[in-house]
Write an enzyme that holds these catalytic residues in place. Structure first.
Site, PDB file in Angstrom:
ATOM      1  CD  GLN A 188      -2.979  -0.886   2.061  1.00 40.51           C
ATOM      2  OE1 GLN A 188      -2.913  -1.494   3.177  1.00 40.51           O
ATOM      3  NE2 GLN A 188      -3.605   0.367   2.408  1.00 40.51           N
ATOM      4  CG  HIS A 189       0.121   3.539   2.400  1.00 44.13           C
ATOM      5  ND1 HIS A 189      -1.078   4.142   2.494  1.00 44.13           N
ATOM      6  CD2 HIS A 189       0.390   2.693   3.355  1.00 44.13           C
ATOM      7  CE1 HIS A 189      -1.670   3.275   3.289  1.00 44.13           C
ATOM      8  NE2 HIS A 189      -0.946   2.440   4.097  1.00 44.13           N
ATOM      9  CG  ASP A 211       0.138  -4.656   1.459  1.00 46.64           C
ATOM     10  OD1 ASP A 211      -0.692  -4.033   1.917  1.00 46.64           O
ATOM     11  OD2 ASP A 211       1.479  -4.544   1.776  1.00 46.64           O
TER      12      ASP A 211
END
Length: 472
Positions: free
Chosen positions: A72-73, A227
């Site tokens: 992520q991110h 994820d």
């Protein structure tokens, strides 16, 4: 007899790309591969595609659908032709810490939580946009679109894709950007403009079971997801379940039928990959607390485990295990602290027990933060490397305040992505059995657990001003 349908799930994680090929009906893993990523917090996305080629080599000839679960991110900036203009800035890059403070101060915690369900932290993509705008203005000037790691890899796998027009994401991964609202299922483009100073092209948010393209071999491409959302799919989390993962860092997350909004910043109000929600709490210190304590005591992990399990207790010794700073509680500059040292408690077994208790108390606070958002906690699924510790298994039920089950070790992010691929292929989300076992017999009473947690809280509250100071 019907022909077996095969699907592939991809876990493009921080450390590696993992690929599993599964039977679409049963989830049985038939083949798997893995390839490492560079050990860095800023990475050329081409390395992910290279790892994909290595990990999937020879696995996919008869695969009919593929889905990507990604870390992520991370921020992937693209120009108008779809070319990467800067190494991807990953979730664990803390360069945007000052940018985070600026953004939170500008809008206010309550407004951020209302807008996106979460308070931005340095891992969130929105903070990285503000950072790159000031740290690399020439790069910012060239950027035309922003994507997440799973978005980029899915786009790269799709045959016939050029430019940025067909970028896609999903609601789960989008919810970790800091500019998408799980409550309204929509982008907050004003937050992109606030962070970056102007608009950028954003990936289209695909439906959970949507097919977004085809690979060069003709396999369908599912939407993919982040994820944690893929792990929830792989575990088949249901309302009332809380997954507690004890890896290098720790997470506690649950599936919810309603969006959450926490201005304290403890709970990130993410969406999941099915149309529901995935409130999540992250700590920075989990399994490494045990490995660091073992090193201090001159033990291996098995010896530490045995010492903690056979100890009569921590006898008032409290460890605040913030060895790498901490995200929950919000003490990024903190260090670890041991309180209650006496000649009686300065013993290896007592120290080992205090380390396990301290790690679990931090995750117990995370589970309590989910409870405070109105989420039922009927059972805890204990995951990650430290979940194999017998001492952790024996102490966890009372400290976490719920029955504990142990899913069999597995690549749950990749499995969840494969399950999503099967959903896109067949039109039905399949039910895959998740094997699990029972933990060690619990060795704490509820009263003993309450006493341990009360001491932990008292030491934390009493030393918080000291812990908030910058590291020496």
């Amino acid at each position: 007899m019907s022909q077996q349908k095969l699907v592939a799930g991809v876990d493009c994680s921080t450390q590696a790309t993992k690929v599993v090929v599964c039977d679409a009906a049963t989830g049985e893993v038939l083949r798997e591969g893995r390839a490492p990523h560079p050990d860095a917090t800023q990475v050329d996305p081409a390395e992910w595609f290279k790892a994909w080629e290595i990990a999937s080599d020879g696995l996919l000839d008869d695969v009919q659908a593929v889905s990507v679960g990604g870390q992520q991110h991370g921020m992937v900036l693209l120009d108008a032709d779809g070319q990467v203009v800067h190494p991807a800035v990953l979730w664990n890059d803390t360069s945007s810490a000052d940018a985070t403070a600026e953004l939170v101060a500008e809008l206010g915690p309550e407004a951020w939580a209302e807008a996106t369900g979460s308070l931005p932290v340095p891992s969130f993509t929105v903070t990285k946009l503000r950072w790159v705008r000031s740290a690399a203005p020439d790069v910012a000037d060239r950027a035309a679109a922003v994507a997440l790691p799973h978005d980029w890899l899915t786009h790269r796998l799709a045959a016939g894709r050029n430019g940025i027009e067909d970028l896609t994401t999903d609601r789960g991964d989008a919810s970790g950007t800091g500019w998408w609202s799980p409550a309204t299922n929509s982008y907050r483009t004003d937050l992109v403009e606030r962070a970056f100073g102007r608009s950028l092209a954003l990936p289209r948010v695909a439906e959970p079971a949507e097919t977004v393209g085809e690979t060069a071999s003709g396999a369908l491409l599912a939407a993919g997801t982040g994820d944690n959302m893929a792990a929830a799919l792989g575990l088949d989390l249901q309302p009332g379940d809380v997954a507690v993962s004890l890896g290098t860092s720790g997470t506690a997350f649950a599936v919810s039928t309603h969006p959450t909004s926490d201005p304290s910043g403890l709970v990130a109000g993410f969406a999941d990959a099915t149309g529901r929600y995935l409130p999540l709490v992250c700590t920075l210190n989990a399994a490494r607390v045990m490995s660091a304590t073992a090193q201090l005591l001159g033990m291996d992990l098995a010896e530490l485990d045995e010492a903690a399990l056979t100890s009569s207790g921590s006898n008032g010794l409290v460890m605040l295990p913030y060895l790498d700073g901490e995200r929950t509680p919000d003490l990024p500059h903190s260090t670890g602290l041991v309180y209650g040292l006496t000649r009686a408690t300065m013993q290896p077994a007592t120290m080992a027990r205090a380390a396990v208790e301290g790690m679990l108390c931090g995750l117990a606070d995370a589970v309590d933060a989910l409870r405070a958002q109105g989420l039922p906690v009927q059972r805890v699924l204990l995951l990650g490397g430290a979940a194999r510790s017998r001492a952790v298994q024996a102490l966890a039920p009372a400290l976490l305040g719920a029955p504990v089950v142990l899913p069999e070790p597995g690549e749950y992010v990749a499995l969840g992505a494969a399950r999503q691929a099967a959903w896109a292929l067949t039109g039905t989300l399949p039910t895959w059995e998740v094997a699990s076992g029972k933990p060690e017999t619990a060795i704490l009473t509820d009263a003993e657990a309450a006493d341990i947690r009360a001491r932990y809280a008292a030491v934390l509250n009493g030393t918080r001003p000291l812990l908030a100071q910058p590291r020496p």
